[in-house]
Design an enzyme around this catalytic site. Structure first.
Site, PDB file in Angstrom:
ATOM      1  N   VAL A 223       0.804  -1.224   0.000  1.00 10.84           N
ATOM      2  CA  VAL A 223       0.000   0.000   0.000  1.00 10.84           C
ATOM      3  C   VAL A 223       0.834   1.269   0.000  1.00 10.84           C
ATOM      4  CG1 VAL A 223      -2.034  -1.071   1.036  1.00 10.84           C
ATOM      5  CG2 VAL A 223      -0.290  -0.060   2.527  1.00 10.84           C
ATOM      6  N   ASP A 224       2.058   1.219   0.507  1.00 11.18           N
ATOM      7  CA  ASP A 224       2.926   2.396   0.466  1.00 11.18           C
ATOM      8  C   ASP A 224       3.064   2.919  -0.961  1.00 11.18           C
ATOM      9  OD1 ASP A 224       3.468   0.389   2.447  1.00 11.18           O
ATOM     10  OD2 ASP A 224       5.284   1.446   3.063  1.00 11.18           O
ATOM     11  N   ALA A 225       3.079   1.997  -1.919  1.00 11.02           N
ATOM     12  CA  ALA A 225       3.303   2.356  -3.315  1.00 11.02           C
ATOM     13  C   ALA A 225       2.245   3.326  -3.826  1.00 11.02           C
ATOM     14  CB  ALA A 225       3.308   1.096  -4.180  1.00 11.02           C
ATOM     15  N   ILE A 226       1.049   3.246  -3.271  1.00 11.51           N
ATOM     16  CA  ILE A 226      -0.028   4.126  -3.727  1.00 11.51           C
ATOM     17  C   ILE A 226       0.359   5.583  -3.501  1.00 11.51           C
ATOM     18  CG2 ILE A 226      -2.437   4.770  -3.332  1.00 11.51           C
ATOM     19  CD1 ILE A 226      -3.000   1.843  -2.652  1.00 11.51           C
ATOM     20  N   GLN A 227       0.937   5.878  -2.345  1.00 10.55           N
ATOM     21  CA  GLN A 227       1.359   7.252  -2.076  1.00 10.55           C
ATOM     22  C   GLN A 227       2.598   7.629  -2.868  1.00 10.55           C
ATOM     23  OE1 GLN A 227       2.864  10.856  -0.920  1.00 10.55           O
ATOM     24  NE2 GLN A 227       4.104   9.032  -0.488  1.00 10.55           N
TER      25      GLN A 227
END
Length: 385
Positions: free
Chosen positions: A157-161
């Site tokens: 989910v970090d990749a989304i930011q």
């Protein structure tokens, strides 16, 4: 009896001081006080890292434009937008110049979202002074992805930011909806496909960090594992995308809906001291104050009020408690930020998290804090006006 009577004025004074302190915590500070603490924390970091190109060495050496530093510059640009100091802009431009406006270690054609994060600041700087070389490399990186059909890159989910706002910004700059469409496809794949049924759990309206944490994985108390900062990354990404794309963008409602249900899920699990625990649904699993996730939630909620998505009556007390809690409990006199969890992907990483513990990377947490401050400042100014 005489002794008790003599003590009454002192007890009354102590009670008055206590009540006054509690009342102060229920109000946001003056705007200049928000700027003051933002400059204090930013000054601490810049003094510690005067060389913008110096590699970061821990268990190994890393370039100074990896995701951790890139998130810091997101916060710095937000501070500069509020209070434009030439030395802050110079600090960002020198950093970009040092790296030749390229991505980590000169790997332009990376698909790794972490390594594309620096592009957010490159694009911001380009928009202030539109010289093509400033976004040539980040555009080339994203364009190389667009030439394929692969949409499953964001499997954490970090990749989304780290990367989603880059697609949004390029879509607007080039008036090209293809970037927005690919951004949506990749976001929805992460949301609904990665892991067994996607990384977003519509039952709790929160996100698992990656496939390793969706059921049957459980926290010690039997709850699902929702890592604070991981959910903070998604919350912040939705803010940054919504702040960028047009009001009539095709998939805007999806992002708006996800943002609002996340805010509603986060509100009741705030700690009494204003922070959120590293583990959102298990306060016994490395429970305690944690600044990075708290900063991202305050940032998102304040932006939500400022832009008409969240009800001020419900969310402003949460923001106030969060911001005041961080300033009172986490900010040192010299600007160092305490209670900051180090890098990782779950509550146990980077522990122990204390007032004096120094995380392995200090940059991203400060970036999150500056983002929070930028929206709190706007919120206070809006109330004044």
């Amino acid at each position: 009896m005489i002794i008790a009577i003599k003590r009454l004025p002192l007890l009354a004074l102590l009670l008055f001081i206590t009540c006054s302190s509690l009342q102060a915590q229920k109000k946001l500070p003056a705007p200049d006080k928000v700027l003051e603490v933002m400059h204090l924390t930013n000054g601490y970091f810049k003094n510690k890292w005067p060389d913008v190109g110096k590699r970061m060495v821990h268990e190994r050496s890393r370039a100074s434009n990896i995701w951790t530093r890139a998130v810091y510059y997101e916060g710095l640009m937000a501070l500069y937008a509020l209070d434009p100091k030439p030395e802050d802009l110079d600090y960002a431009v020198r950093w970009a110049d040092f790296h030749k406006w390229d991505l980590r270690d000169g790997e332009t054609y990376t698909r790794n979202a972490d390594n594309q994060c620096a592009g957010q600041t490159y694009i911001d700087l380009y928009q202030m002074d539109p010289k093509p070389f400033k976004i040539e490399k980040i555009k080339a990186s994203i364009d190389s992805m667009m030439r394929t059909d692969k949409i499953d890159d964001w499997n954490w989910v970090d990749a989304i930011q780290m990367a989603m706002p880059v697609f949004a910004k390029l879509s607007v700059i080039y008036n090209d909806p293809a970037y927005s469409e690919r951004m949506y496809e990749m976001y929805m794949y992460t949301r609904n496909k990665h892991g067994d049924n996607g990384l977003f759990n519509p039952k709790d309206n929160l996100w698992w960090r990656d496939k390793d944490f969706d059921p049957p994985y459980k926290e010690p108390n039997g709850e699902d594992c929702y890592w604070s900062r991981g959910n903070g990354w998604v919350f912040a990404a939705l803010v940054r995308v919504l702040a960028t794309i047009p009001k009539d963008a095709p998939h805007r409602k999806q992002y708006e809906d996800d943002f609002k249900v996340m805010a509603a899920a986060l509100a009741p699990i705030q700690r009494k001291d204003g922070f959120w625990n590293a583990s959102l649904h298990d306060p016994t699993n490395y429970g305690g104050k944690e600044t990075s996730g708290t900063s991202l939630f305050v940032y998102g909620m304040a932006w939500g009020i400022n832009n008409g998505y969240l009800d001020a009556k419900k969310y402003q007390p949460i923001i106030t408690k969060g911001w005041n809690g961080m300033v009172k409990e986490a900010v040192h006199e010299n600007g160092f930020l305490g209670y900051m969890q180090g890098t990782g992907k779950e509550p146990k990483d980077g522990q122990p998290v204390t007032y004096t513990s120094v995380p392995n990377f200090e940059d991203y947490g400060l970036g999150c804090f500056l983002l929070a401050g930028s929206e709190v400042y706007k919120l206070i100014n809006a109330k004044k006006n």
